[in-house]
Design a protein around this motif. Sequence first.
Motif, PDB file in Angstrom:
ATOM      1  N   THR A   1       0.842  -1.201   0.000  1.00  0.00           N
ATOM      2  CA  THR A   1       0.000   0.000   0.000  1.00  0.00           C
ATOM      3  C   THR A   1       0.876   1.248   0.000  1.00  0.00           C
ATOM      4  O   THR A   1       2.040   1.192   0.369  1.00  0.00           O
ATOM      5  CB  THR A   1      -0.911   0.030   1.250  1.00  0.00           C
ATOM      6  N   ARG A   2       0.256   2.338  -0.406  1.00  0.00           N
ATOM      7  CA  ARG A   2       1.070   3.540  -0.608  1.00  0.00           C
ATOM      8  C   ARG A   2       1.728   4.070   0.656  1.00  0.00           C
ATOM      9  O   ARG A   2       2.760   4.732   0.580  1.00  0.00           O
ATOM     10  CB  ARG A   2       0.199   4.652  -1.209  1.00  0.00           C
ATOM     11  N   ASP A   3       1.095   3.816   1.807  1.00  0.00           N
ATOM     12  CA  ASP A   3       1.714   4.340   3.030  1.00  0.00           C
ATOM     13  C   ASP A   3       2.943   3.542   3.428  1.00  0.00           C
ATOM     14  O   ASP A   3       3.663   3.921   4.339  1.00  0.00           O
ATOM     15  CB  ASP A   3       0.704   4.402   4.180  1.00  0.00           C
ATOM     16  N   LYS A   4       3.187   2.424   2.759  1.00  0.00           N
ATOM     17  CA  LYS A   4       4.376   1.617   3.064  1.00  0.00           C
ATOM     18  C   LYS A   4       5.452   1.754   1.998  1.00  0.00           C
ATOM     19  O   LYS A   4       6.518   1.151   2.105  1.00  0.00           O
ATOM     20  CB  LYS A   4       3.980   0.142   3.194  1.00  0.00           C
ATOM     21  N   MET A   5       5.169   2.519   0.967  1.00  0.00           N
ATOM     22  CA  MET A   5       6.178   2.667  -0.077  1.00  0.00           C
ATOM     23  C   MET A   5       7.343   3.505   0.448  1.00  0.00           C
ATOM     24  O   MET A   5       7.154   4.391   1.270  1.00  0.00           O
ATOM     25  CB  MET A   5       5.567   3.309  -1.326  1.00  0.00           C
ATOM     26  N   PRO A   6       8.544   3.217  -0.016  1.00  0.00           N
ATOM     27  CA  PRO A   6       9.701   3.989   0.448  1.00  0.00           C
ATOM     28  C   PRO A   6       9.624   5.427  -0.066  1.00  0.00           C
ATOM     29  O   PRO A   6       8.776   5.748  -0.901  1.00  0.00           O
ATOM     30  CB  PRO A   6      10.876   3.242  -0.180  1.00  0.00           C
ATOM     31  N   PRO A   7      10.484   6.308   0.447  1.00  0.00           N
ATOM     32  CA  PRO A   7      10.475   7.701  -0.008  1.00  0.00           C
ATOM     33  C   PRO A   7      10.668   7.770  -1.515  1.00  0.00           C
ATOM     34  O   PRO A   7      11.609   7.193  -2.048  1.00  0.00           O
ATOM     35  CB  PRO A   7      11.667   8.328   0.716  1.00  0.00           C
ATOM     36  N   LEU A   8       9.776   8.474  -2.174  1.00  0.00           N
ATOM     37  CA  LEU A   8       9.809   8.557  -3.630  1.00  0.00           C
ATOM     38  C   LEU A   8       9.949  10.004  -4.071  1.00  0.00           C
ATOM     39  O   LEU A   8       9.588  10.928  -3.344  1.00  0.00           O
ATOM     40  CB  LEU A   8       8.528   7.964  -4.220  1.00  0.00           C
ATOM     41  N   LYS A   9      10.446  10.175  -5.279  1.00  0.00           N
ATOM     42  CA  LYS A   9      10.644  11.502  -5.863  1.00  0.00           C
ATOM     43  C   LYS A   9       9.370  12.339  -5.730  1.00  0.00           C
ATOM     44  O   LYS A   9       8.277  11.862  -6.059  1.00  0.00           O
ATOM     45  CB  LYS A   9      11.011  11.327  -7.336  1.00  0.00           C
ATOM     46  N   GLY A  10       9.526  13.558  -5.222  1.00  0.00           N
ATOM     47  CA  GLY A  10       8.388  14.469  -5.075  1.00  0.00           C
ATOM     48  C   GLY A  10       7.748  14.428  -3.701  1.00  0.00           C
ATOM     49  O   GLY A  10       6.971  15.321  -3.360  1.00  0.00           O
ATOM     50  N   ASP A  11       8.071  13.415  -2.888  1.00  0.00           N
ATOM     51  CA  ASP A  11       7.525  13.376  -1.529  1.00  0.00           C
ATOM     52  C   ASP A  11       8.030  14.579  -0.734  1.00  0.00           C
ATOM     53  O   ASP A  11       9.190  14.990  -0.877  1.00  0.00           O
ATOM     54  CB  ASP A  11       7.973  12.103  -0.797  1.00  0.00           C
ATOM     55  N   VAL A  12       7.143  15.110   0.123  1.00  0.00           N
ATOM     56  CA  VAL A  12       7.514  16.219   1.015  1.00  0.00           C
ATOM     57  C   VAL A  12       7.946  15.624   2.355  1.00  0.00           C
ATOM     58  O   VAL A  12       7.297  14.695   2.858  1.00  0.00           O
ATOM     59  CB  VAL A  12       6.300  17.149   1.224  1.00  0.00           C
ATOM     60  N   LEU A  13       9.029  16.118   2.934  1.00  0.00           N
ATOM     61  CA  LEU A  13       9.467  15.600   4.231  1.00  0.00           C
ATOM     62  C   LEU A  13       8.748  16.343   5.353  1.00  0.00           C
ATOM     63  O   LEU A  13       8.764  17.571   5.406  1.00  0.00           O
ATOM     64  CB  LEU A  13      10.986  15.726   4.380  1.00  0.00           C
ATOM     65  N   VAL A  14       8.095  15.564   6.228  1.00  0.00           N
ATOM     66  CA  VAL A  14       7.326  16.143   7.343  1.00  0.00           C
ATOM     67  C   VAL A  14       7.891  15.637   8.666  1.00  0.00           C
ATOM     68  O   VAL A  14       8.477  14.559   8.734  1.00  0.00           O
ATOM     69  CB  VAL A  14       5.820  15.790   7.237  1.00  0.00           C
ATOM     70  N   HIS A  15       7.699  16.423   9.709  1.00  0.00           N
ATOM     71  CA  HIS A  15       8.210  16.047  11.031  1.00  0.00           C
ATOM     72  C   HIS A  15       7.633  14.702  11.459  1.00  0.00           C
ATOM     73  O   HIS A  15       6.425  14.456  11.331  1.00  0.00           O
ATOM     74  CB  HIS A  15       7.827  17.103  12.067  1.00  0.00           C
ATOM     75  N   ALA A  16       8.512  13.850  12.012  1.00  0.00           N
ATOM     76  CA  ALA A  16       8.100  12.515  12.433  1.00  0.00           C
ATOM     77  C   ALA A  16       7.898  12.430  13.947  1.00  0.00           C
ATOM     78  O   ALA A  16       7.768  11.344  14.490  1.00  0.00           O
ATOM     79  CB  ALA A  16       9.124  11.484  11.983  1.00  0.00           C
ATOM     80  N   GLY A  17       7.867  13.546  14.622  1.00  0.00           N
ATOM     81  CA  GLY A  17       7.652  13.519  16.065  1.00  0.00           C
ATOM     82  C   GLY A  17       7.621  14.937  16.598  1.00  0.00           C
ATOM     83  O   GLY A  17       7.791  15.892  15.844  1.00  0.00           O
ATOM     84  N   GLY A  18       7.375  15.052  17.894  1.00  0.00           N
ATOM     85  CA  GLY A  18       7.366  16.369  18.529  1.00  0.00           C
ATOM     86  C   GLY A  18       6.086  17.140  18.234  1.00  0.00           C
ATOM     87  O   GLY A  18       5.145  16.619  17.629  1.00  0.00           O
ATOM     88  N   ASP A  19       6.076  18.396  18.656  1.00  0.00           N
ATOM     89  CA  ASP A  19       4.872  19.230  18.518  1.00  0.00           C
ATOM     90  C   ASP A  19       4.457  19.411  17.071  1.00  0.00           C
ATOM     91  O   ASP A  19       3.294  19.663  16.784  1.00  0.00           O
ATOM     92  CB  ASP A  19       5.139  20.649  19.076  1.00  0.00           C
ATOM     93  N   GLN A  20       5.439  19.341  16.186  1.00  0.00           N
ATOM     94  CA  GLN A  20       5.142  19.647  14.788  1.00  0.00           C
ATOM     95  C   GLN A  20       4.914  18.402  13.941  1.00  0.00           C
ATOM     96  O   GLN A  20       4.934  18.481  12.712  1.00  0.00           O
ATOM     97  CB  GLN A  20       6.298  20.448  14.195  1.00  0.00           C
ATOM     98  N   GLU A  21       4.708  17.273  14.579  1.00  0.00           N
ATOM     99  CA  GLU A  21       4.536  16.024  13.826  1.00  0.00           C
ATOM    100  C   GLU A  21       3.517  16.193  12.704  1.00  0.00           C
ATOM    101  O   GLU A  21       2.427  16.738  12.904  1.00  0.00           O
ATOM    102  CB  GLU A  21       4.076  14.904  14.772  1.00  0.00           C
ATOM    103  N   GLY A  22       3.909  15.755  11.531  1.00  0.00           N
ATOM    104  CA  GLY A  22       3.003  15.797  10.383  1.00  0.00           C
ATOM    105  C   GLY A  22       3.075  17.078   9.577  1.00  0.00           C
ATOM    106  O   GLY A  22       2.472  17.166   8.511  1.00  0.00           O
ATOM    107  N   THR A  23       3.810  18.091  10.069  1.00  0.00           N
ATOM    108  CA  THR A  23       3.928  19.333   9.293  1.00  0.00           C
ATOM    109  C   THR A  23       5.264  19.336   8.542  1.00  0.00           C
ATOM    110  O   THR A  23       6.247  18.750   9.002  1.00  0.00           O
ATOM    111  CB  THR A  23       3.859  20.587  10.196  1.00  0.00           C
TER     112      THR A  23
END
Length: 168
Positions: A1-23
């Motif tokens: 599924t797409r949420d398990k695909m490795p980092p691909l060209k064009g992906d945006v890097l978002v915080h993986a923890g802390g207050d800003q997780e997901g931004t």
Amino acid sequence: TRDKMPPLKGDVLVHAGGDQEGTPVKVSELGEKLVRAWPQGKDEEGKPLIRKGDPNNILVLYRFPKGQIVAPTNLEATIDGETVAYSDVCTHAGCSVGDSDTGVGQMKCPCHSGQYDPKQGCKVIGGPPPRPLAQLPITLDGDNIVVKDFFLQMPYPYIHEAEWEEFK
Ligand code: FES
């Protein structure tokens, strides 16, 4: 599924923890202490989807003053020779690598004390890891840090050799 695909060209890097997780991570938030990130792609409907379904997709970002990042880092895969991204999955047995407790701007694995230097392509500078952490090419798109290409080296083998041949 797409949420398990490795980092691909064009992906945006978002915080993986802390207050800003997901931004989205901003270059201005980075420095000599690691910031962990997930790649965010799109789902089937084109909506943002963080690829955290595979824990091995965890990434790490650093920013060092110009001139400090040297070979064997691929400088063309950094932003301005200052901001660099790697897989955060130890090439020894797959633990998440953290900041070193002894050297600023170095990395140490909590499992068996593997050590890496993110200024030198995350080459191994101590302990049992057999090879460097894989460098992920990044670039800027507006304020966002985006994936420019697939990993330059094979990351910890959650990606099988055959798949790796396809991605390359
Ligand atoms: Fe990192 Fe063993 S898993 S040193």
